[in-house]
Design an enzyme around this catalytic site. Structure first.
Site, mmCIF file in Angstrom:
data_model
loop_
_atom_site.group_PDB
_atom_site.id
_atom_site.type_symbol
_atom_site.label_atom_id
_atom_site.label_comp_id
_atom_site.label_asym_id
_atom_site.label_seq_id
_atom_site.Cartn_x
_atom_site.Cartn_y
_atom_site.Cartn_z
ATOM 1 N N CYS A 27 0.750 -1.281 -0.090
ATOM 2 C CA CYS A 27 -0.052 -0.012 0.020
ATOM 3 C C CYS A 27 0.891 1.095 0.012
ATOM 4 C CB CYS A 27 -0.829 0.250 1.121
ATOM 5 S SG CYS A 27 -2.169 -1.512 1.440
ATOM 6 N N GLY A 61 -1.074 1.133 -5.108
ATOM 7 C CA GLY A 61 -2.526 0.733 -4.563
ATOM 8 C C GLY A 61 -3.784 1.280 -5.320
ATOM 9 N N ASN A 90 1.053 -0.270 5.941
ATOM 10 C CA ASN A 90 1.607 -0.894 4.633
ATOM 11 C C ASN A 90 2.227 -2.049 5.212
ATOM 12 O OD1 ASN A 90 2.568 -1.709 2.072
ATOM 13 N ND2 ASN A 90 4.326 -0.185 2.243
ATOM 14 N N GLY A 91 1.878 -3.316 4.622
ATOM 15 C CA GLY A 91 2.521 -4.354 5.040
ATOM 16 C C GLY A 91 1.441 -5.659 5.398
ATOM 17 N N TYR A 110 9.999 -3.956 -8.798
ATOM 18 C CA TYR A 110 8.813 -3.784 -9.220
ATOM 19 C C TYR A 110 8.084 -2.304 -8.582
ATOM 20 C CZ TYR A 110 3.984 -4.197 -10.720
ATOM 21 O OH TYR A 110 2.463 -3.873 -11.075
ATOM 22 N N ASP A 158 10.315 -6.642 -15.659
ATOM 23 C CA ASP A 158 11.101 -6.563 -14.230
ATOM 24 C C ASP A 158 10.967 -7.780 -13.726
ATOM 25 O OD1 ASP A 158 8.234 -6.633 -12.615
ATOM 26 O OD2 ASP A 158 7.817 -5.021 -14.121
#
Length: 485
Positions: A2, A28, A102-103, A260, A369
């Site tokens: 995110c 996101g 985020n995670g 990426y 990638d």
């Protein structure tokens, strides 16, 4: 994966957060949310969809205050289509806390049980962010004894969060009437950077965000990365406090950020994403030269956009012409982060178009990638053949993705991964390519960390080695059964 941002300003913050989220949209596209603090009052707006379509003028007018945070969501846990699972998440005690994350937490079963049996807290969704904000709230409640809240109490609470929570988490929270809190897991798996700009003759405005490009665009100075295990607390008037809250922190950032996820114009953990991708191209060129006769390559082509730096270096180092054969429709989102295999497959040809004049009768070397599910790669090989390519060699700037990613990237099931259980010639056959060449794991790590203080990377999706010790075969089996892709 995110994108998150938090800002403490001397002026209304709603537009600043909105602008930052536009720059983080690549992280996101399922949903987005903004929260602001006006004294002890919190304001919240969240919706499904991308940033430009989610907020109306009346929504922005309601987001008053000089402190705020924002989130763009790519679902890795929970339901991608459930608006209730969009971030931020709010709890009303102590004080009122609103949090973005985020995670991906990896001990969610244990935490869910503890929150119900011990902490007596109710969870309304399957989101691990709701778990995290409730753990934080519970630990903060244990520290406070009156109306006041001092930084040391906050830092003690974060130490307890680190003791209880496992997995990856870069998080930002607003504590009503008291300030903004940012913290990062003890491995620093997901990125978080700190910026500052001066206001008037004295005083500072602060920003924390997933990527440094957000800071540069808004005129903030990049101060540093938030350290693994560190917590930063900023009062509403701009006073900043920080403390290391983990017992044994060590920086092991996610390799896939550099391959990426991140924008090339960002710097994270002291590493330029663009320069890392150039070095990945140099390493990949050496491997290509080892396995492919030069007469078998007429042109090198990237899959836009994230593979472009690597492809340029491959062409330069091999002495082969570089051409842009695929045109990208920029009004289609990133296919990798779309929820659901059917949606991803449908969008590939909407996103890319092959220009026949660049392919007809040529031996094409395509650089991407990475190759994850193989959906995009297979469609691209077919597009190249339909455009008239004589021979298609497909190459990846990353090694084969063979294992589930459990730290915040949507690669949850082994069956989805084209590289799982297959040898490279078998993967080439599955993709329909004449030849397939991958980056070596050691070369990838060396290319990314070169010239930095980072010693190693989180590479579990390539190696199967998980840096947190709780990732067992039983956990992976449970994850595959419970995870929505």
């Amino acid at each position: 994966m995110c994108g998150i941002v938090g800002i403490v300003s001397s002026q209304p913050v709603n537009q600043q957060v909105y602008d930052a989220l536009l720059l983080l949209q690549h992280r996101g596209q399922d949903s987005t949310g903004i929260a602001t603090a006006d004294g002890s009052t919190l304001h919240l707006q969240k919706a499904n969809g991308q940033v430009r379509e989610a907020y109306r003028t009346r929504d922005m007018r309601n987001l008053v205050g000089t402190s705020g945070l924002g989130h763009v969501r790519y679902a890795t846990k929970g339901n991608a289509f459930n608006e209730n699972e969009a971030q931020p998440f709010y709890v009303n005690a102590p004080y009122g806390i609103i949090l973005v994350h985020n995670g991906n937490l990896t001990n969610t079963q244990q935490l869910t049980d503890e929150l119900f049996r011990i902490d007596r807290r109710h969870l309304n969704t399957t989101s691990d962010t709701e778990l995290l904000v409730n753990v934080l709230a519970n630990e903060l409640q244990e520290q406070v004894s009156g109306l006041d809240l001092d930084p040391e109490q906050v830092f003690t609470a974060i130490s307890r969060v680190h003791d209880r929570v496992e997995g990856s988490y870069a998080a930002i929270a607003l504590i009503a009437g008291h300030g903004l809190l940012a913290f990062r897991d003890p491995y620093g798996i997901r990125p978080l950077v700190l910026g500052r700009r001066q206001t008037g003759l004295v005083g500072n405005e602060w920003i924390v965000a997933s990527e440094s490009l957000v800071l540069e665009s808004a005129g903030y100075e990049l101060v540093r990365d938030v350290a693994p295990g560190e917590a930063i607390f900023i009062t509403p008037d701009g006073e900043m406090f920080s403390k290391q809250c983990a017992k044994a922190p060590v920086l092991i950032p996610c390799s896939f950020e550099y391959v990426y996820l991140a924008r090339p114009d960002s710097i994270m953990n002291g590493i330029s994403v663009y320069e890392a991708r150039l070095r990945l191209g140099n390493k990949l060129a050496d491997t290509i030269a080892k396995y492919t006769p030069m007469g078998d390559i007429d042109v090198v082509m990237p899959i836009p956009d994230s593979a472009r730096p690597a492809a340029m270096q491959v062409a330069q180092k091999l002495g082969v012409e570089y051409r842009e054969g695929f045109y990208k429709n920029r009004y289609v989102g990133r296919t990798f982060i779309m929820p659901g295999q059917a949606e991803r497959k449908k969008s590939v040809k909407q996103k890319l178009n092959a220009m026949g004049t660049e392919f007809k009768g040529k031996n094409i070397l395509i650089v991407d990638d990475s190759i994850v599910r193989g959906t995009t790669s297979k469609e691209i090989v077919q597009m190249a053949r339909e455009a008239g390519a004589n021979k298609v060699t497909f190459t990846s700037a990353a090694p084969p993705v063979r294992f589930p990613h459990v730290y915040g990237i949507n690669m949850p099931t082994r069956a989805e991964l084209v590289g799982h259980g297959r040898k490279i010639p078998e993967i080439a056959m599955e993709l329909g390519a004449d030849a397939l060449i991958y980056q070596e794991v050691a070369d990838m790590q060396a290319a990314i960390i070169e010239g930095s203080s980072v010693k190693s990377l989180e590479m579990s999706c390539f190696t199967g080695d998980y840096i947190s010790g709780n990732i067992t075969p039983e956990y992976l089996d449970w994850l595959e059964k419970s995870q929505l892709s």
